[in-house]
Every structure is written in C-alpha cells, then in structure tokens.
Design an enzyme around this catalytic site. Structure first.
Site, mmCIF file in Angstrom:
data_model
loop_
_atom_site.group_PDB
_atom_site.id
_atom_site.type_symbol
_atom_site.label_atom_id
_atom_site.label_comp_id
_atom_site.label_asym_id
_atom_site.label_seq_id
_atom_site.Cartn_x
_atom_site.Cartn_y
_atom_site.Cartn_z
ATOM 1 N N GLU A 1 0.818 -1.214 0.000
ATOM 2 C CA GLU A 1 0.000 0.000 0.000
ATOM 3 C C GLU A 1 0.850 1.261 0.000
ATOM 4 O OE1 GLU A 1 -2.768 -2.775 0.026
ATOM 5 O OE2 GLU A 1 -1.213 -2.775 1.555
ATOM 6 N N ASN B 1 -1.105 -7.416 -3.794
ATOM 7 C CA ASN B 1 -1.613 -6.456 -4.765
ATOM 8 C C ASN B 1 -0.507 -5.574 -5.337
ATOM 9 O OD1 ASN B 1 -2.061 -5.509 -1.794
ATOM 10 N ND2 ASN B 1 -1.745 -3.637 -2.958
ATOM 11 N N ASP C 1 -6.726 -4.309 -5.470
ATOM 12 C CA ASP C 1 -6.216 -4.877 -4.221
ATOM 13 C C ASP C 1 -6.769 -6.280 -4.007
ATOM 14 O OD1 ASP C 1 -4.883 -5.175 -1.794
ATOM 15 O OD2 ASP C 1 -6.402 -4.106 -0.640
#
Length: 691
Positions: free
Chosen positions: A199, A275, A320
C-alpha cells in the site's frame, strides 16, 4: 545433548507438568516431525496444523455429543492492547503465540501459567508503516527454537525453553515502509518469511534463512526491479515483459504478507502474493500488462528458491485483489480421477482448485457476490472482465472490494466431508481514477501512498449495481469438487476470526461480537457458544495434554477493520481462553459501559479551512480514525475525543506524545495551520450530527 540426557530432561519436565506426557515425541521438532504433523499426537506443530494447512484436528474427545459440557479450563491476561490475529502452536504441552507489536508468549498449555514472554521492542514509530494494525499471526517452531517475524522487519530465533534470542536478522530495507505481520514457515531447515507494505510503495519478496544461523539461503522477488540495474534471474526478466512504464519507481507491490503451504512429496513450497503498488494499473503500468507476479500463486523449490510454476488469479490487478489468502492442499477425486489439488479463495471472489503438481486450473467458481468479472475462462484460465471493471474514466461500484470476498482469516478443510469451511463476506466499493494522484516517495503515514482511487465523487458511481444487497459476513460450507456451497449462513457482522474443524464433528469460529462458537458441519447450526466479551480475530486450535483435549483461542480486537469498527460495547485487553470438557472456570463478565459525550469545543472557522481540513483528514487521519462512526474501534472516534479543540491535539499529532502507542508523529509533514484545519473538519462534522 545426547538422547539419554534429553529423555531424562523430558521425563522431569513431564512430571512437573510443563510438557505433555501422552506423546512419544522428544522435545526436538525436526523435519520428520513437521512432515508427519497432523495433530494426532496432540500437538499443533505448524501454523496450519500440518504442511497442507488443513486446520483439521483429528482429535474427537470433544464432540457434537458432549459439546454442551465444554467449559472454560483456564484463561490468561496477556496484558496487551490492539489486535491479536495469532494461531497458537502447541509443542509437547507448551503453547507459543504472538500478540501485538510481535510479542511472543510461552504458556503451560495445561494450566495457563506463563512460562516466558519476549518483547522485541519494536519502536512505536513503526505503527504508521502498517496498513492494518500492529498485528502478528504467529510463530514457527523447529529444533528447540521459536521463530517470529517482528513488525519492524526482523526475523528472530528464540530459545524455546527460555525465550532468549539465539539470533536475529533484518530482512528488509528499513528506509522503506516494509512490515512483517505473517507467521514464518520452516521447510527443510530453512525459515521462510515475507513482508507487507504494498500500500505504501515497496517491492515484494520472500526470503529463506538457515534455521540454525540466520544466514540467508535465497530470496525470491515477486515483481521485477529497474531493468537498468539488471535482473536477478531469468524469471524476473520474463516477468518484466508483462510490465510497462517505470513501475519500479512505485515499488510494484506483490508483497508476501501471509499464507504459504508445502508438499514434501513434491518438494514444492506454495506462496501467495499481494496487490500492486499503486492499486491502479493505469498508474504503475500505463500500457497494460499482467504485471507478474502480482496476485499469484507461486510453486517454489525450497532448496534453491527457483520458480517451478505459477498461476495468476487476477492478471493486472487494479483492485487490491491479493492472493495471499489461505491455501489448502488436499487429494480429491474429481471426475473420477484422483487429483493433487491446491485450493484458495482469494479476495477476488472466486474459489480456485488447481493441480498442485503443475498449476493447471481445474475449476474456479464464484463463492460470493462478484460483479467485476463474469467468470474464469476455462480455456485461457483468465477472468472474463466486465468492460468497465478497470474504472477508466468511470466511477464503478465493484464487488468484492479491497476487503475481499475472503481476507486473511484461515479456512479449514474437513477431511471427512471434503468440505472447506470459509469465513466469507459480501463487499462492494466505488473505484475511480484519482486524476490528482502524485506518487509520494515517502509513502507511509500520508495516505497518498495508498492511491485509493476513489474518484472525484465516489458517492455517485457512474456504473451502479442494484443487485448488491449490503455489506455482510457469510459463513460457507464449500464443496470444492462440485464447486458449490453446501450451505451458507449470513453472519451478524462482516468480519470474523479464523476457523477450525475437528474429527468430533465440530467447526469452531470466533466472532467480532465476542463469541467463540461451535457449529454443526452439516448445516452450520450453532451447537455451543461462549461469550468472551471482546471481539475475536484469532484462529482457534485444538490439542491434547495428559489425555485431555482442549480448544484454545486468543482474543484481542483490532486489525485493519478493527481500527475503525467494533461490535462489542468495549474493547478489552488481550486474553487467552482455553476450554475442555468439564471446565468449570467462570466466563468473563460484561464490562461496565463507559458513557461518551460528543465534543463541543469553542471553535471558529472558515469555509476554506473546512475544505482543506477535509482533504488533510482523509490523507492523514482517515486510514485509521472515524468521526461519528459509532465510537470507532481501536483508534478512537474523534467525535468523542477531548483532545480535539485544545493543545493536546498538537501534542499528539505534531510532537508525537503517543508515538509509543503507534500514533504517528506528523510534525515533519504537517503545520499548526494544517492541524487547525483538520480539527475544523472534525468539529464541523460533529456539529452536523448535533443539530
């Protein structure tokens, strides 16, 4: 220590009640013990009980017939706050588990007395580097050592008897926002560990270390780096052909932050990857491409770290949709033929059955509500996507969302029924391209690194879906042969803990509203439950000591979802609860509910301050905090925070007054004028409710 001395030591410890006396194993857990592990000896030796990660206990003393006699045997206050996602291990009567901030506990599994505790002293400043709380999912055990991945990126070996460190090694670049929350695995004398941070802009990889020395054996990168630096191997050179643009500047992602499995007969280690970084492929790889090896299942030779085969669940991931979720290995008869399969229900909403010898897709079907893809094409093994699914120039309501149809919470495979019990959910969120997004090299602690891609007006999607009902949890008994649900039961909350099935015809699960439940595997009916008064994230285990079977669960609310939400009136300190037939200890009493008052400080502001404050709030505060969000979760609801509107707010936000608790110090990123604007937004939100 020779065998004779070791045997005498074991006899003494057994007599003292420190270790189980009903197992023929000695104190050392070696390769042979791990390979044979299935729980029949009363132990729980590895994260998923066995290398196949079935989480199916063959113990049957606790059964559907006597479940009403199950009572609390002992409990232990762990003295922690924040989320507990651990799966405990049990080795010859000693339980090993982790808590927040990567703390490790060794507990007498028969009476709950604490043997030792180890605190790796992770700095509170690392709290901002994690997307989803300072959690840890467990340890590994091998030849007298306990291995834990610390949140700050260290892999640590501890002496199993004393809790003293044998060695530690830093597995990450500390200048980048890497973290470790997953449990290590031990395969053929090597400790394998991955990391998180996609992230916030990192390059994913996982690494094998010598269990005795900590020396690195090999490392496998999951996405390619900068081509001008050269590729580590031919596999990375091949993967780079599926990327475009300058992806390496953004890290790429693909972090291995959770599950693995191992087949010793095939000598294949299976690893799930995460992701992309950033989420939107149009940003990181503007000309398209599958972006290997994002959202993939990798089969690795554990001897040298070389790739044997791969299967990508979500090519060119833009949502994601990680494939780091729990994998289970099993031997099934499919269309009249015996097949060695790997099963996974990743975030993207499809249940996959693969041939684990070669990665061939056997089948894939939707296990929850899915609208981003019609199906998985059996010819190409790829999703057939809806034309709007990649939200280019549209805002689209996409199901599942980033929380997934299934997240990290482990499934379990009932070997008797050939059923997978799956803690699923139905989710949806609006995705859109953020035209103002700019890569922030710092990444962590700003929100910018997330690239949440919520679009200009996410409350008004241009692509709607009237079929999506509501956010909810769904407990599913899934038939992997027929690829259909045997039964589905809607849960009271959208989140859950992990699962356990047993030969006693029981399925156990912990719930966010504080219950440990035992279910009938045939229909999902609740046969027994115990109210533990605090939300449960961890996974139950079952073991045997001195002829008695126990079921144990570690309780502590938090995690990514739990930062903003809770489903009990109060959040209690971390606790370990263990049950047996005839247990007579009293269950915890409901805590006194503390009444909270909405804040109402004297505060003057302008429209411009309110607008800037809203932007800054969602950039810096919104990933963890809510305003008027029902009281919040682990992170407090600002609507009830007395710090808002006075000097204490700046002491915390700009001076790091609560840094040791994991609250970031934003003094190098925010000014007093900006924190004033943030408070303006918070206070105006409260006033809107109060009117």
């Amino acid at each position: 220590m020779n065998f004779g001395i070791k045997a005498l030591a074991f006899a003494f410890l057994c007599g003292a009640g420190l270790f189980s006396c009903d197992t023929s194993q000695n104190l050392s857990v070696d390769d042979a013990a791990l390979r044979a592990a299935n729980g029949s000896d009363g132990n729980w030796l590895t994260h998923g009980l066995d290398y196949a990660e079935t989480r199916y206990s063959p113990l049957s003393q606790i059964s559907a017939e006597n479940i009403n006699e199950l009572g609390l045997a002992w409990d232990l206050d762990l003295g922690t706050k924040r989320g507990i996602e651990t799966t405990p291990l049990v080795v010859n009567g000693v339980m090993y588990l982790t808590g927040p901030w990567s703390k490790v506990f060794a507990v007498n599994a028969k009476d709950g007395s604490l043997i030792w505790e180890y605190d790796p002293q992770v700095s509170g400043s690392y709290g901002e580097r994690g997307c989803c709380d300072v959690v840890n999912r467990g340890v590994a055990f091998y030849e007298g050592a306990v291995f834990v991945g610390a949140f700050d990126g260290r892999l640590i070996s501890l002496n199993a008897e004393t809790g003293k460190p044998n060695w530690e090694v830093m597995t990450v670049d500390t200048d980048k926002p890497y973290t470790i929350t997953g449990a290590p695995r031990v395969v053929k004398g090597k400790v394998i560990i991955g990391n998180g941070g996609a992230e916030f802009g990192v390059r994913g990889y996982f690494t094998a270390y010598d269990a005795k020395t900590g020396e690195q054996a090999w490392r496998f990168y999951t996405v390619p780096g900068n081509p001008s630096d050269g590729f580590e191997n031919e596999t990375m050179e091949m993967a780079a052909k599926t990327w475009t643009g300058e992806w390496w500047k953004y890290g790429g992602g693909g972090t291995v932050w959770d599950n693995m499995a191992y087949d010793p007969d095939l000598n294949l280690l299976y690893v799930g990857t995460g992701n992309g970084s950033p989420w939107d492929r149009n940003q990181r790889s503007p000309e398209g491409g599958d972006n290997l090896f994002l959202s993939s299942i990798l089969a690795i030779n554990p001897d040298n770290g070389e790739l044997q085969w791969y299967y990508q669940t979500t090519p060119g991931d833009s949502w994601d949709f990680t494939a780091t979720q729990h994998m289970i290995l099993a031997d099934l008869e499919i269309e009249g033929q015996p097949r060695k399969v790997l099963m996974q229900a990743p975030k993207n909403g499809f249940f996959y059955v693969l041939d684990r010898t070669n990665g061939e897709l056997i089948s894939a079907e939707k296990f929850t509500y899915v609208n981003w893809a019609k199906s998985i094409d059996p010819e190409t093994s790829r999703p057939i996507e809806e034309e709007w699914a990649r939200y280019k120039d549209v805002n689209a309501l996409i199901a599942p969302n980033y929380d997934g149809g299934h997240n990290w919470q482990p499934m379990t495979f009932d070997k008797k029924r050939n059923l997978v019990f799956l803690p699923a959910r139905e989710t949806a969120s609006v995705y859109g391209q953020d035209k103002s997004w700019i890569y922030n090299e710092r990444g962590f602690g700003t929100g910018i690194g997330w690239n949440l891609s919520t679009g200009e007006d996410p409350s008004k999607p241009t692509i709607k879906d009237d079929k999506f009902d509501k956010l909810k949890g769904v407990l599913i008994a899934w038939d992997p042969i027929k690829q259909e649900a045997r039964w589905k039961i809607e849960q009271e909350t959208p989140w859950s803990g992990g699962m356990l099935s047993t030969a006693g015809d029981l399925v156990f699960i912990g719930t966010p509203d504080g219950f440990l439940k035992a279910l009938n595997p045939e229909n999902g009916k609740v046969l027994w439950q115990a109210n533990l008064q605090s939300g449960i994230l961890g996974s139950p285990v079952s073991y045997r000591v001195d002829g008695e079977q126990y079921v144990s669960i570690a309780v502590g609310w938090g995690g990514g979802y739990g930062m903003k939400n809770k489903h009990t009136p109060e959040i209690l300190p971390g606790h370990l609860y263990t049950f047996k037939i005839g247990g007579e200890k009293a269950l915890p009493k409901a805590p006194e509910i503390v009444e909270k008052q909405l804040i109402n400080p004297e505060w003057e502001s302008s429209e411009g301050e309110l607008t800037r404050g809203e932007t800054l709030f969602w950039q810096y505060c919104g990933p963890c905090h809510v305003v008027n969000g029902g009281g919040g979760g682990v992170a407090p609801d600002f609507a009830y925070s007395p710090m808002v509107g006075n000097a204490a707010f700046n002491d915390v936000v700009l001076k790091g007054a609560l840094l040791e608790n994991g609250m970031p110090n934003f003094g190098d990123r925010l000014t007093e004028k900006e924190t004033h604007d943030i408070q303006t937004y918070i206070i105006e939100q409260v006033r809107m409710v109060s009117k």
